[in-house]
Design a protein around this motif. Structure first.
Motif, mmCIF file in Angstrom:
data_model
loop_
_atom_site.group_PDB
_atom_site.id
_atom_site.type_symbol
_atom_site.label_atom_id
_atom_site.label_comp_id
_atom_site.label_asym_id
_atom_site.label_seq_id
_atom_site.Cartn_x
_atom_site.Cartn_y
_atom_site.Cartn_z
ATOM 1 N N GLY A 1 0.788 -1.225 0.000
ATOM 2 C CA GLY A 1 0.000 0.000 0.000
ATOM 3 C C GLY A 1 0.816 1.268 0.000
ATOM 4 N N ARG A 2 2.122 1.167 -0.129
ATOM 5 C CA ARG A 2 2.976 2.355 -0.198
ATOM 6 C C ARG A 2 3.929 2.209 -1.379
ATOM 7 N N GLU A 3 4.474 3.314 -1.809
ATOM 8 C CA GLU A 3 5.437 3.302 -2.899
ATOM 9 C C GLU A 3 6.804 3.704 -2.355
ATOM 10 N N LEU A 4 7.792 2.855 -2.588
ATOM 11 C CA LEU A 4 9.148 3.111 -2.106
ATOM 12 C C LEU A 4 10.049 3.520 -3.270
ATOM 13 N N THR A 5 10.750 4.615 -3.080
ATOM 14 C CA THR A 5 11.698 5.083 -4.086
ATOM 15 C C THR A 5 13.060 4.458 -3.814
ATOM 16 N N VAL A 6 13.641 3.904 -4.841
ATOM 17 C CA VAL A 6 14.916 3.200 -4.701
ATOM 18 C C VAL A 6 15.999 3.974 -5.431
ATOM 19 N N ARG A 7 17.096 4.180 -4.750
ATOM 20 C CA ARG A 7 18.286 4.785 -5.347
ATOM 21 C C ARG A 7 19.445 3.821 -5.178
ATOM 22 N N ALA A 8 20.409 3.906 -6.063
ATOM 23 C CA ALA A 8 21.534 2.977 -5.997
ATOM 24 C C ALA A 8 22.809 3.672 -6.448
ATOM 25 N N SER A 9 23.925 3.193 -5.925
ATOM 26 C CA SER A 9 25.256 3.648 -6.345
ATOM 27 C C SER A 9 25.972 2.461 -6.986
ATOM 28 N N ILE A 10 26.642 2.715 -8.117
ATOM 29 C CA ILE A 10 27.261 1.641 -8.883
ATOM 30 C C ILE A 10 28.727 1.979 -9.147
ATOM 31 N N GLY A 11 29.593 1.018 -8.856
ATOM 32 C CA GLY A 11 31.005 1.123 -9.217
ATOM 33 C C GLY A 11 31.305 0.204 -10.388
ATOM 34 N N ILE A 12 31.976 0.704 -11.403
ATOM 35 C CA ILE A 12 32.215 -0.051 -12.634
ATOM 36 C C ILE A 12 33.713 -0.303 -12.810
ATOM 37 N N VAL A 13 34.047 -1.568 -13.092
ATOM 38 C CA VAL A 13 35.410 -1.952 -13.475
ATOM 39 C C VAL A 13 35.327 -2.610 -14.844
ATOM 40 N N GLU A 14 36.152 -2.171 -15.781
ATOM 41 C CA GLU A 14 36.163 -2.765 -17.122
ATOM 42 C C GLU A 14 37.601 -2.778 -17.614
ATOM 43 N N MET B 1 32.291 2.087 -6.077
ATOM 44 C CA MET B 1 30.896 2.243 -5.680
ATOM 45 C C MET B 1 30.773 3.246 -4.526
ATOM 46 N N TYR B 2 31.670 3.158 -3.551
ATOM 47 C CA TYR B 2 31.605 4.089 -2.426
ATOM 48 C C TYR B 2 31.958 5.511 -2.859
ATOM 49 N N ARG B 3 32.767 5.624 -3.906
ATOM 50 C CA ARG B 3 33.030 6.958 -4.445
ATOM 51 C C ARG B 3 31.757 7.540 -5.059
ATOM 52 N N ALA B 4 30.994 6.695 -5.764
ATOM 53 C CA ALA B 4 29.704 7.146 -6.313
ATOM 54 C C ALA B 4 28.742 7.521 -5.195
ATOM 55 N N LYS B 5 28.744 6.756 -4.114
ATOM 56 C CA LYS B 5 27.863 7.043 -2.980
ATOM 57 C C LYS B 5 28.266 8.360 -2.317
ATOM 58 N N ALA B 6 29.594 8.613 -2.204
ATOM 59 C CA ALA B 6 30.074 9.839 -1.579
ATOM 60 C C ALA B 6 29.731 11.071 -2.403
ATOM 61 N N ARG B 7 29.512 10.878 -3.697
ATOM 62 C CA ARG B 7 29.166 12.008 -4.570
ATOM 63 C C ARG B 7 27.663 12.183 -4.717
ATOM 64 N N GLY B 8 26.916 11.643 -3.781
ATOM 65 C CA GLY B 8 25.478 11.878 -3.770
ATOM 66 C C GLY B 8 24.637 10.665 -4.073
ATOM 67 N N GLY B 9 25.240 9.600 -4.581
ATOM 68 C CA GLY B 9 24.489 8.385 -4.873
ATOM 69 C C GLY B 9 23.613 8.518 -6.108
ATOM 70 N N ASN B 10 22.867 7.437 -6.396
ATOM 71 C CA ASN B 10 21.996 7.366 -7.577
ATOM 72 C C ASN B 10 22.779 7.678 -8.846
ATOM 73 N N ARG B 11 23.965 7.106 -8.955
ATOM 74 C CA ARG B 11 24.831 7.346 -10.102
ATOM 75 C C ARG B 11 25.836 6.205 -10.192
ATOM 76 N N TYR B 12 26.589 6.206 -11.292
ATOM 77 C CA TYR B 12 27.671 5.233 -11.406
ATOM 78 C C TYR B 12 28.980 5.976 -11.605
ATOM 79 N N GLU B 13 30.061 5.345 -11.198
ATOM 80 C CA GLU B 13 31.401 5.880 -11.378
ATOM 81 C C GLU B 13 32.286 4.791 -11.981
ATOM 82 N N LEU B 14 33.264 5.208 -12.775
ATOM 83 C CA LEU B 14 34.219 4.280 -13.371
ATOM 84 C C LEU B 14 35.455 4.159 -12.486
ATOM 85 N N ALA B 15 36.003 2.972 -12.417
ATOM 86 C CA ALA B 15 37.179 2.728 -11.580
ATOM 87 C C ALA B 15 38.345 3.592 -12.033
#
Length: 730
Positions: A411-424, A443-457
């Motif tokens: 009966g409620r709507e939950l908003t989901v945010r995520a931080s992603i770290g990418i290695v290639e 990933m923690y660098r993406a989280k430290a920059r506000g989250g809901n984003r991805y960062e490259l290694a």
């Protein structure tokens, strides 16, 4: 052999460690349930009570294995072998055993306080797998012994045929038809000459279906490599037998899995005459093992591959013989998931994870992609041989898009945010652990920059993070091994150029990285709490040094003062006042010869309770300096309530005074701050004085004292006993 003809060895030889009374009672309850379920399918001469006592140490062994640290499933193999020894070998015995273990082992034989439920389930599944493996191994060994006996009987029967056909045929048929395993005989051309009823039943009861085909016709796509090579070597007489696990197609379309042993029967002259095949039906056991394997490699909540399978795939992809040239990895962590668990409960959190897993799985567009849950709210996506780096970033972008719309739950709507770290990158340069660590750091660098984003290694960023971690780990030992030392920078009176004191600046003589300034390790010490013992050590050393200066008469009639920095965590330490008073008393230093420097941000935002220790120290005569003034949110009105006696003006306000003519804005700002400080009866000390022009401007503006490279760089305490340099670089 009659299963009841011999009794199994006494179960007391199995480990049965003592435990709490309630846990031992649980073992007995589990044993009673186990005995009721398994005893009807057991061919043993033991009574029901004796059988229950036989199972009790096995239950204790499983219970101990559940709680072992580190976990080791091998006791399950011992239990499986013990069950075979007790003749629990009826077709439905093993499913009954595993069913009871699955349903009741955690309930009666585990301590929830010592073993979390999810970890317990995973350990129980692995124990079931080990029980099945031990059961299968013991049963296979017993079967092999029977097979050898049958082989010898068959050979003896064939030899006797030539001497006494009727007698040997009767004897052979007794063994052949009465055997519980399938037996077939073929000539060297592969024509099947005879088979017993057990073998016919394995293939659905149709003897014609078996006889109508040659041995070489029973090829199956899942045959193990080398099976037919072994068969050809036997036909040529180069080997006498071989054992393999082999599938066979049945007439109804199903697959029969067998443990197959093929032996070569030779004539009196040693020439190959017949092939004898012994088959054990392991179809049900194989299906059970596959189910246990699936449970061991998949997450019970989301049904995604788990950490075990992910690392298997990653290790294979990074191995030199995998054929994979590049890999991509997305390490995803939900932002703020703990808040969902804390506020809405773990049940809602679990439902949220299931929905997240479904959305992430929907982002997979290729069989080269693998999405797995590796723990908590952490997910990974592995890409083998990405066409380009953009394939990996596109996957991360699709994952963020898939999670962007709210998830309806209860009966409620939950908003989901995520931080992603990418290695290639190419394989062969990193180990699986290093790849995952790099993705985790990113990933923690993406989280430290506000989250809901991805960062490259970024290798440089990874190196800095790892270096910080190594320094943090080494900090406690560094204090114990006396790797820290103190340098002192003079504080100079601006009216006459005399030295009024010095600021104590701690340094770290790191055995690997050389001398490190406080900016490299003070934030780490503050974060870990080591700043308290380190700060106490610095205060003790600085106070002792100030006493030595005064004893030697350095500073003339006015005793030199020593300034010591005080961190926010030290400010909140309950023993600050008592320890400071004790250090001053032990050294015999007057409190007025000590100045504690506290950063502006720590003092301005402190409440009355936090300021109380400083007020107590100020009442005792210790001076308090407001350090780095101007770098925070300066609340000039609040200066009146602070127990400070000195403002230390940050160097950023005085850089404009180095040029000629001086920056007029900086002049006005400094002039205003000095005027305000003097109005509040505060002295003004300026940091970072580097030129004579700058020093003269500050003196004219009314600053009381200064420090900086123009006067002297930080150095050993002995320098204050000699001539003080009056210019930078000297």
């Amino acid at each position: 052999m009659n299963p009841s003809a011999r009794r199994p060895s006494a179960p007391g030889r199995l480990p049965a460690p003592d435990g709490p009374d309630d846990l031992d009672d649980g073992h007995r309850r589990f044993t009673r349930i186990w005995s009721r379920a398994v005893y009807p399918a057991t061919a043993t001469s033991m009574t029901r009570g004796e059988f229950e006592e036989y199972l009790l140490p096995l239950a204790r062994l499983l219970g101990d294995a559940l709680h072992a640290r580190p976990f080791d499933p091998s006791p399950g193999r011992v239990v499986g072998a013990a069950l075979v020894e007790a003749h629990c070998t009826a077709p439905d015995a093993l499913p009954q055993v595993l069913g009871v273990v699955d349903a009741y082992l955690l309930l009666y034989c585990s301590d929830p306080a010592a073993l979390p439920t999810e970890e317990g389930r995973a350990r129980c599944a692995r124990l079931q797998h080990a029980i099945s493996a031990g059961f299968a191994r013991a049963l296979q060994e017993r079967t092999r012994a029977e097979q050898e006996a049958l082989s010898r009987a068959a050979l003896a029967a064939r030899e006797t045929v030539e001497k006494a056909l009727h007698e040997s045929e009767t004897r052979f048929r007794a063994v052949f038809e009465g055997a519980a395993i399938g037996i077939g005989i073929a000539d060297m051309e592969g024509r099947i000459l005879d088979l017993n009823g057990a073998l016919a039943r394995m293939f659905g009861g149709s003897e014609h279906h078996v006889r109508s085909r040659r041995v070489s016709d029973w090829v199956h796509p899942d045959d193990a490599p080398g099976v037919w090579r072994l068969h050809e070597e036997l036909v040529r007489g180069e080997r006498d037998h071989y054992r393999v696990e082999k599938p066979y197609p049945r007439s109804d379309g199903t697959v029969l899995w067998t443990n197959l042993t093929v032996s070569l029967l030779r004539d009196a002259d040693g020439e190959p005459r017949y092939m004898l095949a012994l088959m054990e039906d392991i179809t049900e056991r194989r299906l059970l093992n596959l189910r246990l394997r699936y449970e061991a490699t998949h997450d019970a909540l989301t049904d995604l591959p788990n950490r075990t399978m992910f690392f298997e795939r990653l290790e294979h992809a990074l191995s030199p013989d995998s054929g994979t040239s590049r890999i991509g990895l997305c390490y995803l962590d939900l932002d703020g998931f703990k808040t969902v668990n804390d506020s809405l409960g773990h049940a809602v959190g679990d439902q949220l994870l299931v929905n997240v897993a479904e959305r992430l799985q929907s982002c997979v567009t290729s069989p080269r992609h693998l999405v797995a849950r590796i723990g908590g709210d952490e997910f990974v996506a592995l890409v083998n041989d990405p066409v380009s780096p953009s394939e990996v970033t596109d996957l991360a972008r699709r994952a963020l898009d898939a999670l962007s719309s709210p998830i309806p739950l209860g009966g409620r709507e939950l908003t989901v945010r995520a931080s992603i770290g990418i290695v290639e990158g190419p394989v062969g340069e990193l180990t699986p652990a290093e790849v995952l660590r790099s993705a985790d750091i990113t990933m923690y660098r993406a989280k430290a920059r506000g989250g809901n984003r991805y960062e490259l290694a970024d290798p440089d960023s990874d190196a800095r993070t790892i270096s910080r971690h190594m320094l943090t780990t080494h900090l406690p030992a560094a204090l114990e091994h006396e790797e820290f030392f103190i340098e002192y920078q003079p504080l100079v009176r601006m009216d006459d150029g005399s030295v009024e004191g010095a600021e104590a600046l701690v340094r770290w003589a790191h055995p690997r990285h050389g001398v490190l300034g406080p900016d490299r390790f003070i934030p780490l010490a503050e974060h870990t709490g080591l700043i308290v013992p380190l700060g106490r050590w610095v205060l003790e050393q600085a106070v002792r040094q100030a006493c030595e200066w005064q004893v030697r008469g350095i500073g003339g009639p006015r005793p030199l003062r020593v300034n010591v920095n005080l961190s926010p965590r030290q400010l909140r330490h309950p023993e600050l006042v008592a320890e400071t008073v004790a250090i001053l008393g032990n050294a015999g230093l007057d409190p007025s010869s000590l100045c504690l420097e506290v950063t502006e941000s720590a003092l301005i935002r402190a409440d009355d309770d936090e300021l109380k220790p400083l007020r107590q120290l100020a009442d005792l005569g210790v001076r308090i300096a407001l350090d780095d003034f101007g770098t925070g949110y300066s609340n000039l009105a609040s200066l009146r309530r602070l127990p400070a006696s000195t403002l230390k003006l940050d160097r950023s306000f005085t850089r404009g005074l180095q040029q000629h003519p001086a920056d007029p804005v900086d002049l006005k700002v400094v002039e205003g701050i000095v005027s305000l400080a003097h109005a509040l009866d505060l002295a003004v000390t300026v940091e970072g004085v580097e030129t004579a022009v700058q020093a003269e401007q500050l003196r004219e503006l009314g600053c009381d004292s200064a420090q900086g490279w123009y006067y002297a760089r930080p150095g050993p305490p002995e320098r204050l006993g000699g001539a003080l340099p009056l210019a930078a670089g000297q």
